[in-house]
Design a protein around this motif. Structure first.
Motif, PDB file in Angstrom:
ATOM      1  N   ARG A   1       4.927   1.092  14.601  1.00 61.71           N
ATOM      2  CA  ARG A   1       3.522   0.670  14.637  1.00 61.71           C
ATOM      3  C   ARG A   1       2.546   1.835  14.689  1.00 61.71           C
ATOM      4  O   ARG A   1       1.574   1.870  13.931  1.00 61.71           O
ATOM      5  CB  ARG A   1       3.281  -0.244  15.842  1.00 61.71           C
ATOM      6  CG  ARG A   1       3.854  -1.611  15.652  1.00 61.71           C
ATOM      7  CD  ARG A   1       3.735  -2.425  16.900  1.00 61.71           C
ATOM      8  NE  ARG A   1       2.334  -2.657  17.225  1.00 61.71           N
ATOM      9  CZ  ARG A   1       1.870  -3.779  17.741  1.00 61.71           C
ATOM     10  NH1 ARG A   1       2.688  -4.758  17.996  1.00 61.71           N
ATOM     11  NH2 ARG A   1       0.610  -3.914  18.022  1.00 61.71           N
ATOM     12  N   GLN A   2       2.775   2.772  15.603  1.00 57.72           N
ATOM     13  CA  GLN A   2       1.829   3.882  15.754  1.00 57.72           C
ATOM     14  C   GLN A   2       1.760   4.719  14.484  1.00 57.72           C
ATOM     15  O   GLN A   2       0.676   5.097  14.038  1.00 57.72           O
ATOM     16  CB  GLN A   2       2.247   4.777  16.940  1.00 57.72           C
ATOM     17  CG  GLN A   2       2.171   4.086  18.283  1.00 57.72           C
ATOM     18  CD  GLN A   2       0.746   3.708  18.656  1.00 57.72           C
ATOM     19  OE1 GLN A   2      -0.214   4.358  18.270  1.00 57.72           O
ATOM     20  NE2 GLN A   2       0.607   2.628  19.402  1.00 57.72           N
ATOM     21  N   GLU A   3       2.917   5.000  13.909  1.00 57.16           N
ATOM     22  CA  GLU A   3       2.949   5.822  12.709  1.00 57.16           C
ATOM     23  C   GLU A   3       2.283   5.109  11.530  1.00 57.16           C
ATOM     24  O   GLU A   3       1.529   5.714  10.770  1.00 57.16           O
ATOM     25  CB  GLU A   3       4.400   6.180  12.345  1.00 57.16           C
ATOM     26  CG  GLU A   3       5.083   7.106  13.340  1.00 57.16           C
ATOM     27  CD  GLU A   3       5.734   6.381  14.511  1.00 57.16           C
ATOM     28  OE1 GLU A   3       5.526   5.159  14.669  1.00 57.16           O
ATOM     29  OE2 GLU A   3       6.446   7.042  15.279  1.00 57.16           O
ATOM     30  N   ALA A   4       2.574   3.809  11.405  1.00 55.14           N
ATOM     31  CA  ALA A   4       1.977   3.040  10.310  1.00 55.14           C
ATOM     32  C   ALA A   4       0.460   2.957  10.474  1.00 55.14           C
ATOM     33  O   ALA A   4      -0.285   3.112   9.498  1.00 55.14           O
ATOM     34  CB  ALA A   4       2.589   1.639  10.241  1.00 55.14           C
ATOM     35  N   LEU A   5      -0.001   2.720  11.702  1.00 60.04           N
ATOM     36  CA  LEU A   5      -1.440   2.646  11.941  1.00 60.04           C
ATOM     37  C   LEU A   5      -2.095   3.988  11.635  1.00 60.04           C
ATOM     38  O   LEU A   5      -3.151   4.041  10.995  1.00 60.04           O
ATOM     39  CB  LEU A   5      -1.731   2.218  13.383  1.00 60.04           C
ATOM     40  CG  LEU A   5      -3.208   2.112  13.760  1.00 60.04           C
ATOM     41  CD1 LEU A   5      -3.934   1.110  12.868  1.00 60.04           C
ATOM     42  CD2 LEU A   5      -3.352   1.732  15.221  1.00 60.04           C
ATOM     43  N   ASP A   6      -1.478   5.067  12.069  1.00 61.61           N
ATOM     44  CA  ASP A   6      -2.011   6.396  11.787  1.00 61.61           C
ATOM     45  C   ASP A   6      -2.088   6.637  10.280  1.00 61.61           C
ATOM     46  O   ASP A   6      -3.076   7.163   9.764  1.00 61.61           O
ATOM     47  CB  ASP A   6      -1.134   7.455  12.461  1.00 61.61           C
ATOM     48  CG  ASP A   6      -1.725   8.838  12.354  1.00 61.61           C
ATOM     49  OD1 ASP A   6      -2.895   9.008  12.749  1.00 61.61           O
ATOM     50  OD2 ASP A   6      -1.029   9.756  11.870  1.00 61.61           O
TER      51      ASP A   6
ATOM     52  N   VAL B   1       0.830  -1.213   0.000  1.00 62.06           N
ATOM     53  CA  VAL B   1       0.000   0.000   0.000  1.00 62.06           C
ATOM     54  C   VAL B   1       0.864   1.263   0.000  1.00 62.06           C
ATOM     55  O   VAL B   1       0.355   2.369   0.143  1.00 62.06           O
ATOM     56  CB  VAL B   1      -1.002   0.033   1.190  1.00 62.06           C
ATOM     57  CG1 VAL B   1      -2.021  -1.071   1.071  1.00 62.06           C
ATOM     58  CG2 VAL B   1      -0.292   0.001   2.528  1.00 62.06           C
ATOM     59  N   ASN B   2       2.195   1.068  -0.170  1.00 60.60           N
ATOM     60  CA  ASN B   2       3.158   2.174  -0.229  1.00 60.60           C
ATOM     61  C   ASN B   2       3.201   3.005   1.041  1.00 60.60           C
ATOM     62  O   ASN B   2       3.346   4.237   1.002  1.00 60.60           O
ATOM     63  CB  ASN B   2       2.892   3.077  -1.434  1.00 60.60           C
ATOM     64  CG  ASN B   2       3.088   2.349  -2.737  1.00 60.60           C
ATOM     65  OD1 ASN B   2       4.032   1.581  -2.889  1.00 60.60           O
ATOM     66  ND2 ASN B   2       2.175   2.556  -3.669  1.00 60.60           N
ATOM     67  N   CYS B   3       3.074   2.330   2.177  1.00 58.91           N
ATOM     68  CA  CYS B   3       3.166   3.018   3.459  1.00 58.91           C
ATOM     69  C   CYS B   3       4.621   3.436   3.686  1.00 58.91           C
ATOM     70  O   CYS B   3       5.534   2.625   3.538  1.00 58.91           O
ATOM     71  CB  CYS B   3       2.699   2.101   4.588  1.00 58.91           C
ATOM     72  SG  CYS B   3       2.826   2.848   6.225  1.00 58.91           S
ATOM     73  N   PRO B   4       4.853   4.688   4.065  1.00 57.18           N
ATOM     74  CA  PRO B   4       6.228   5.148   4.280  1.00 57.18           C
ATOM     75  C   PRO B   4       6.848   4.652   5.579  1.00 57.18           C
ATOM     76  O   PRO B   4       8.018   4.894   5.831  1.00 57.18           O
ATOM     77  CB  PRO B   4       6.084   6.676   4.291  1.00 57.18           C
ATOM     78  CG  PRO B   4       4.687   6.920   4.741  1.00 57.18           C
ATOM     79  CD  PRO B   4       3.876   5.768   4.210  1.00 57.18           C
ATOM     80  N   PHE B   5       6.070   3.944   6.401  1.00 55.52           N
ATOM     81  CA  PHE B   5       6.561   3.462   7.690  1.00 55.52           C
ATOM     82  C   PHE B   5       6.712   1.953   7.670  1.00 55.52           C
ATOM     83  O   PHE B   5       6.036   1.260   6.919  1.00 55.52           O
ATOM     84  CB  PHE B   5       5.605   3.875   8.816  1.00 55.52           C
ATOM     85  CG  PHE B   5       5.425   5.364   8.891  1.00 55.52           C
ATOM     86  CD1 PHE B   5       6.415   6.169   9.423  1.00 55.52           C
ATOM     87  CD2 PHE B   5       4.273   5.954   8.406  1.00 55.52           C
ATOM     88  CE1 PHE B   5       6.262   7.539   9.482  1.00 55.52           C
ATOM     89  CE2 PHE B   5       4.107   7.327   8.467  1.00 55.52           C
ATOM     90  CZ  PHE B   5       5.102   8.123   9.001  1.00 55.52           C
ATOM     91  N   GLY B   6       7.590   1.467   8.519  1.00 57.06           N
ATOM     92  CA  GLY B   6       7.846   0.034   8.591  1.00 57.06           C
ATOM     93  C   GLY B   6       7.124  -0.622   9.747  1.00 57.06           C
ATOM     94  O   GLY B   6       6.400   0.018  10.511  1.00 57.06           O
ATOM     95  N   VAL B   7       7.365  -1.910   9.897  1.00 53.63           N
ATOM     96  CA  VAL B   7       6.720  -2.718  10.929  1.00 53.63           C
ATOM     97  C   VAL B   7       7.075  -2.207  12.329  1.00 53.63           C
ATOM     98  O   VAL B   7       6.248  -2.243  13.238  1.00 53.63           O
ATOM     99  CB  VAL B   7       7.135  -4.205  10.777  1.00 53.63           C
ATOM    100  CG1 VAL B   7       6.584  -5.054  11.885  1.00 53.63           C
ATOM    101  CG2 VAL B   7       6.674  -4.732   9.436  1.00 53.63           C
ATOM    102  N   GLN B   8       8.298  -1.723  12.496  1.00 50.55           N
ATOM    103  CA  GLN B   8       8.750  -1.271  13.819  1.00 50.55           C
ATOM    104  C   GLN B   8       8.061   0.022  14.256  1.00 50.55           C
ATOM    105  O   GLN B   8       7.972   0.316  15.439  1.00 50.55           O
ATOM    106  CB  GLN B   8      10.272  -1.071  13.822  1.00 50.55           C
ATOM    107  CG  GLN B   8      11.059  -2.314  13.496  1.00 50.55           C
ATOM    108  CD  GLN B   8      10.770  -3.463  14.443  1.00 50.55           C
ATOM    109  OE1 GLN B   8      10.611  -3.261  15.640  1.00 50.55           O
ATOM    110  NE2 GLN B   8      10.663  -4.668  13.899  1.00 50.55           N
TER     111      GLN B   8
END
Length: 171
Positions: free
Chosen positions: A55-60, A46-53
Motif C-alpha cells: 500500500r505505502q509503495e503504491a500510494l507513493d 496505470v502500470n504501477c509496479p506495486f501490488g495491492v499488498q
C-alpha cells in the motif's frame, strides 16, 4: 481504510485521470467489498509496479504519477517557480550522525561489520567507530585519494655497499 480509498479516488479524479469519468464507478464505490479488486485493476491499468499488498509503495508511486501529470499539464506555471527559501540553519554543517539510533542492533551490527572490513579497531561507543569509518573513507577511499595512491612513485636508489648495515652481507 476509508481515508486511503478516498485518497486513491481523489488522485484518479483530480490529478491522474487515467479512466474516463464514466469508467471510475467501481473505484469510486468506496464501501463496496469489491473495491480491492477495482483498486488492483486500477494499479495494473496505470502500470504501477506495486501490488495491492504494498500500500505505502503504491500510494507513493501514484503520488509521483500525479505530480508528473500535474507538472505536465502546467509546465509554464511551474517552470518559473522560485525554490523554497532554505532555512537559516543551512549555513551550519549538519552532522548526519546526529539522528541515528545508535542503540539499534542493526546499527551496531552494521558498524561492526564495516569496522571489520576496514580493519578499524573496536570501540565501546559505536558512534566513535562510525566517525572513524567516515574519516577513513573520506581520506583513503575518495576518488582523489585512490588516484594519488595509484600513481607510480619512483624511489631513490640506495647503494647498500656504501652504508653500514650492522650485519655482514657476505660480500
Amino acid at each position: 481504510e476509508t481515508q486511503f480509498r478516498n485518497c486513491i479516488v481523489w488522485l484518479e479524479d483530480q490529478k491522474i485521470r487515467h479512466y474516463k469519468i464514466e469508467d471510475r464507478g467501481n473505484l469510486r464505490n468506496i464501501p463496496s467489498s469489491d473495491w480491492p479488486q477495482a483498486y488492483q485493476k486500477y494499479l495494473q491499468d496505470v502500470n504501477c509496479p506495486f501490488g495491492v499488498q504494498e500500500r505505502q509503495e503504491a500510494l507513493d508511486w501514484l503520488l509521483g504519477l500525479a505530480v508528473r501529470y500535474e507538472y505536465g499539464d502546467n509546465v509554464d506555471k511551474y517552470k518559473n517557480c522560485e525554490p523554497l527559501a532554505a532555512s537559516s540553519n543551512s549555513d551550519k554543517a549538519v552532522d548526519p550522525l546526529v539522528n541515528l539510533d545508535s542503540d539499534s542492533p542493526d546499527f551496531k551490527a552494521g558498524v561492526t561489520a564495516l569496522s571489520n572490513i576496514l580493519k578499524i579497531q573496536r570501540h565501546d561507543d559505536y558512534l566513535v567507530m562510525l566517525k572513524a569509518i567516515r574519516i577513513l573513507i573520506q581520506e583513503r577511499l575518495s576518488p582523489e585519494a585512490i588516484t594519488k595512491a595509484s600513481q607510480n612513485r619512483e624511489g631513490v636508489p640506495v647503494a647498500l655497499d656504501k652504508h653500514i648495515l650492522g650485519f655482514d652481507t657476505g660480500g
